[in-house]
Scaffold this active site. Structure first.
Site, PDB file in Angstrom:
ATOM      1  N   LYS A  14       0.872  -1.174   0.000  1.00 23.79           N
ATOM      2  CA  LYS A  14       0.000   0.000   0.000  1.00 23.79           C
ATOM      3  C   LYS A  14       0.908   1.222   0.000  1.00 23.79           C
ATOM      4  O   LYS A  14       2.052   1.146   0.436  1.00 23.79           O
ATOM      5  CB  LYS A  14      -0.860  -0.016   1.272  1.00 23.79           C
ATOM      6  CG  LYS A  14      -2.052   0.893   1.233  1.00 23.79           C
ATOM      7  CD  LYS A  14      -3.291   0.205   0.723  1.00 23.79           C
ATOM      8  CE  LYS A  14      -4.446   1.190   0.609  1.00 23.79           C
ATOM      9  NZ  LYS A  14      -5.685   0.537   0.175  1.00 23.79           N
ATOM     10  N   GLY A  36     -25.869   2.675   1.705  1.00 21.30           N
ATOM     11  CA  GLY A  36     -24.968   3.213   0.681  1.00 21.30           C
ATOM     12  C   GLY A  36     -25.309   2.674  -0.691  1.00 21.30           C
ATOM     13  O   GLY A  36     -25.228   1.473  -0.938  1.00 21.30           O
ATOM     14  N   GLY A  38     -23.842   3.958  -3.591  1.00 16.74           N
ATOM     15  CA  GLY A  38     -22.859   4.604  -4.479  1.00 16.74           C
ATOM     16  C   GLY A  38     -22.461   3.661  -5.596  1.00 16.74           C
ATOM     17  O   GLY A  38     -23.303   2.931  -6.128  1.00 16.74           O
ATOM     18  N   VAL A  97     -20.707   0.761  -5.771  1.00 22.85           N
ATOM     19  CA  VAL A  97     -21.001  -0.665  -5.570  1.00 22.85           C
ATOM     20  C   VAL A  97     -22.470  -0.860  -5.192  1.00 22.85           C
ATOM     21  O   VAL A  97     -23.170  -1.700  -5.768  1.00 22.85           O
ATOM     22  CB  VAL A  97     -20.097  -1.262  -4.471  1.00 22.85           C
ATOM     23  CG1 VAL A  97     -20.424  -2.733  -4.265  1.00 22.85           C
ATOM     24  CG2 VAL A  97     -18.627  -1.098  -4.831  1.00 22.85           C
TER      25      VAL A  97
HETATM   26  P1  NAD Z   1     -18.955   5.324  -3.140  1.00 28.80           P
HETATM   27  O1  NAD Z   1     -18.304   6.507  -2.522  1.00 28.80           O
HETATM   28  O2  NAD Z   1     -19.271   5.326  -4.580  1.00 28.80           O
HETATM   29  O3  NAD Z   1     -20.323   5.008  -2.358  1.00 28.80           O
HETATM   30  C1  NAD Z   1     -20.482   5.157  -0.991  1.00 28.80           C
HETATM   31  C2  NAD Z   1     -21.876   5.708  -0.754  1.00 28.80           C
HETATM   32  O4  NAD Z   1     -22.086   5.788   0.658  1.00 28.80           O
HETATM   33  C3  NAD Z   1     -22.071   7.111  -1.315  1.00 28.80           C
HETATM   34  O5  NAD Z   1     -23.237   7.149  -2.127  1.00 28.80           O
HETATM   35  C4  NAD Z   1     -22.219   7.980  -0.058  1.00 28.80           C
HETATM   36  O6  NAD Z   1     -23.116   9.068  -0.239  1.00 28.80           O
HETATM   37  C5  NAD Z   1     -22.782   6.974   0.925  1.00 28.80           C
HETATM   38  N1  NAD Z   1     -22.611   7.349   2.335  1.00 28.80           N
HETATM   39  C6  NAD Z   1     -21.605   8.066   2.907  1.00 28.80           C
HETATM   40  N2  NAD Z   1     -21.848   8.208   4.218  1.00 28.80           N
HETATM   41  C7  NAD Z   1     -23.010   7.561   4.488  1.00 28.80           C
HETATM   42  C8  NAD Z   1     -23.779   7.351   5.662  1.00 28.80           C
HETATM   43  N3  NAD Z   1     -23.406   7.844   6.847  1.00 28.80           N
HETATM   44  N4  NAD Z   1     -24.926   6.628   5.562  1.00 28.80           N
HETATM   45  C9  NAD Z   1     -25.321   6.141   4.375  1.00 28.80           C
HETATM   46  N5  NAD Z   1     -24.639   6.315   3.232  1.00 28.80           N
HETATM   47  C10 NAD Z   1     -23.495   7.017   3.286  1.00 28.80           C
HETATM   48  O7  NAD Z   1     -18.037   4.077  -2.763  1.00 28.80           O
HETATM   49  P2  NAD Z   1     -18.070   2.619  -3.402  1.00 28.80           P
HETATM   50  O8  NAD Z   1     -17.000   2.531  -4.430  1.00 28.80           O
HETATM   51  O9  NAD Z   1     -19.470   2.255  -3.759  1.00 28.80           O
HETATM   52  O10 NAD Z   1     -17.595   1.751  -2.169  1.00 28.80           O
HETATM   53  C11 NAD Z   1     -18.470   1.478  -1.078  1.00 28.80           C
HETATM   54  C12 NAD Z   1     -17.692   0.720   0.001  1.00 28.80           C
HETATM   55  O11 NAD Z   1     -17.175  -0.499  -0.556  1.00 28.80           O
HETATM   56  C13 NAD Z   1     -16.471   1.460   0.560  1.00 28.80           C
HETATM   57  O12 NAD Z   1     -16.310   1.082   1.910  1.00 28.80           O
HETATM   58  C14 NAD Z   1     -15.322   0.905  -0.261  1.00 28.80           C
HETATM   59  O13 NAD Z   1     -14.097   0.998   0.425  1.00 28.80           O
HETATM   60  C15 NAD Z   1     -15.753  -0.532  -0.422  1.00 28.80           C
HETATM   61  N6  NAD Z   1     -15.183  -1.215  -1.595  1.00 28.80           N
HETATM   62  C16 NAD Z   1     -15.400  -0.743  -2.848  1.00 28.80           C
HETATM   63  C17 NAD Z   1     -14.875  -1.409  -3.956  1.00 28.80           C
HETATM   64  C18 NAD Z   1     -15.129  -0.927  -5.354  1.00 28.80           C
HETATM   65  O14 NAD Z   1     -14.923  -1.705  -6.288  1.00 28.80           O
HETATM   66  N7  NAD Z   1     -15.574   0.287  -5.556  1.00 28.80           N
HETATM   67  C19 NAD Z   1     -14.119  -2.587  -3.770  1.00 28.80           C
HETATM   68  C20 NAD Z   1     -13.921  -3.069  -2.468  1.00 28.80           C
HETATM   69  C21 NAD Z   1     -14.471  -2.368  -1.386  1.00 28.80           C
END
Ligand code: NAD
Length: 365
Positions: A82, A182, A184, A186
């Site tokens: 990392k 959430g 977003g 994913v």
């Molecule tokens: P993202 O930022 O696109 O989505 C996160 C969502 O959570 C956003 O829509 C945000 O508004 C919402 N959010 C923030 N605070 C909140 C709260 N208090 N209550 C409810 N919703 C809230 O992120 P993502 O890429 O969708 O990833 C989501 C999670 O999955 C993260 O923890 C990330 O580390 C993990 N993750 C993502 C991937 C990937 O491929 N993108 C891979 C492994 C792990």
């Protein structure tokens, strides 16, 4: 002598820690390589306004070890590493800063590959790529793996189906309620898949406009962010923040399973044991969200072989990930131990086996 790097519990077993500065661009970065036993260390680059270099160091050490486990559990030929760039990603990013970072990574000669993480975007990685081949997560070109989120969502979805089969003896999600936190990158894809498989969705997000849109197309009920823990649901799917499984939320959750994409869902490891004792099936976060890193690994394969991104390879690895998840659930039941402990044990055994094989080869040479 005061406390040094070597005294930190997070340092344990790291192969190397590399600090870089560049006066011209203001770069201050640390690359931590936890293990290269299974292959080149791979893990994202986080740009964060750390209060101190010590804080940055602790973070990068902890995260790089986590990547060794995540890459091993996904059965990838990659080790764990990392990097962190100390600075404000909103005000201190320049193309030159990422060129300097790329040159720093390049000096490591391919023992570490960088990728996106918090505060670092695809375009920043593309800048670093101009000076080094040792970055992943590009959006253009034949090797590019693009947005990992759909693959991450697919892994979480298939894991949810595994759980439904085991707990409710059904092949789809009809009649089950999922509390989704959430929607977003994913969570949005996951919502569509869960809805198509027959689940009833209750969802929340702080982005109310996006929430309304996703809820409308998936026929979901909306609740306020803090109310998600009190929803009468069968499955809780955390897809926003870390540490939402904590002493405050534990007694509010009435679900039978937790399956979501968020990283670091357990505020402390003992929460995993408490969930196990209460009969709640916890799908270890770094197992079920491994689709994203599998997608990134496909880009490294393409780079190393001179070929192109191969979706069939991604599918095979995803299927293997689900097999590992099933193995974790079997062993958890047989050994009477929490799923997060079994996942760690499997990851550690895979890393150790690779390290032993490497040592054997070196002895023979
Ligand atoms: P993202 O930022 O696109 O989505 C996160 C969502 O959570 C956003 O829509 C945000 O508004 C919402 N959010 C923030 N605070 C909140 C709260 N208090 N209550 C409810 N919703 C809230 O992120 P993502 O890429 O969708 O990833 C989501 C999670 O999955 C993260 O923890 C990330 O580390 C993990 N993750 C993502 C991937 C990937 O491929 N993108 C891979 C492994 C792990």
């Amino acid at each position: 002598m005061g406390k040094t790097l070597f005294d930190s519990p997070s340092f344990a077993n790291h192969e190397g820690v590399h600090a870089f500065t560049d006066e011209k661009t203001g770069l201050k970065a640390i690359v931590a390589v936890h293990s290269t036993a299974r292959g080149p260390a791979c893990g994202g680059t986080r740009m964060w306004n750390y209060a101190s270099a010590e804080e940055a160091l602790e973070d990068v050490l902890r995260l790089s070890k986590g990547m060794s486990y995540k890459n091993a559990i996904a059965d990838l030929e990659m080790g764990g590493g990392k990097s962190v760039i100390i600075g404000d990603s909103k005000t201190q990013k320049t193309p030159e800063l990422f060129h300097a970072f790329g040159r720093a990574v390049d000096t490591l000669g391919g023992i570490y590959y960088a990728a996106e993480d918090v505060g670092v975007s695809v375009s920043d990685i593309a800048e670093a790529r101009k000076v080094t081949p040792y970055v992943l997560g590009l959006s253009d070109g034949p090797e590019a793996s693009g947005d990992p989120s759909p693959v991450t969502a697919e892994g979480v979805f298939r894991s949810t189906l595994v759980v439904a089969r085991r707990l409710w003896k059904q092949d789809d999600l009809t009649g089950l309620t999922v509390a989704l936190q959430g929607i977003g990158h994913v969570g949005g894809y996951l919502a569509d898949k869960l809805h198509a498989a027959g689940a009833k969705l209750v969802m929340t997000d702080v982005n109310t406009a996006l929430l309304a849109e996703v809820a409308a197309r998936t026929n979901a009920e909306i609740v306020a962010p803090d109310a998600i823990y009190d929803v009468k649901a069968d499955i809780y799917a955390p897809c926003a923040l870390g540490a939402t499984l904590n002493p405050q939320t534990l007694d509010r959750l009435t679900v039978k399973a937790v399956v979501g994409a968020a990283n670091n869902q357990l505020a402390t490891p003992d929460i995993g044991d408490i969930l196990f004792q209460r009969g709640v099936l916890y799908a270890p976060d770094y197992v079920v969200n491994g689709g994203g890193i599998i997608n990134v690994a496909a880009e490294m394969n393409a780079r190393l072989s001179g070929g192109a991104y191969d979706p069939a390879w991604v599918e095979a690895k995803l299927a293997r990930l689900i097999e590992t998840f099933e193995e974790i659930l079997d062993r958890s039941a047989a050994e009477g131990r929490s799923t997060h402990l079994i996942a760690d044990a499997i990851a550690e055994a895979r890393i150790q086996a690779a390290a032993d094989a490497k040592a054997e080869l070196q002895r023979a040479a």
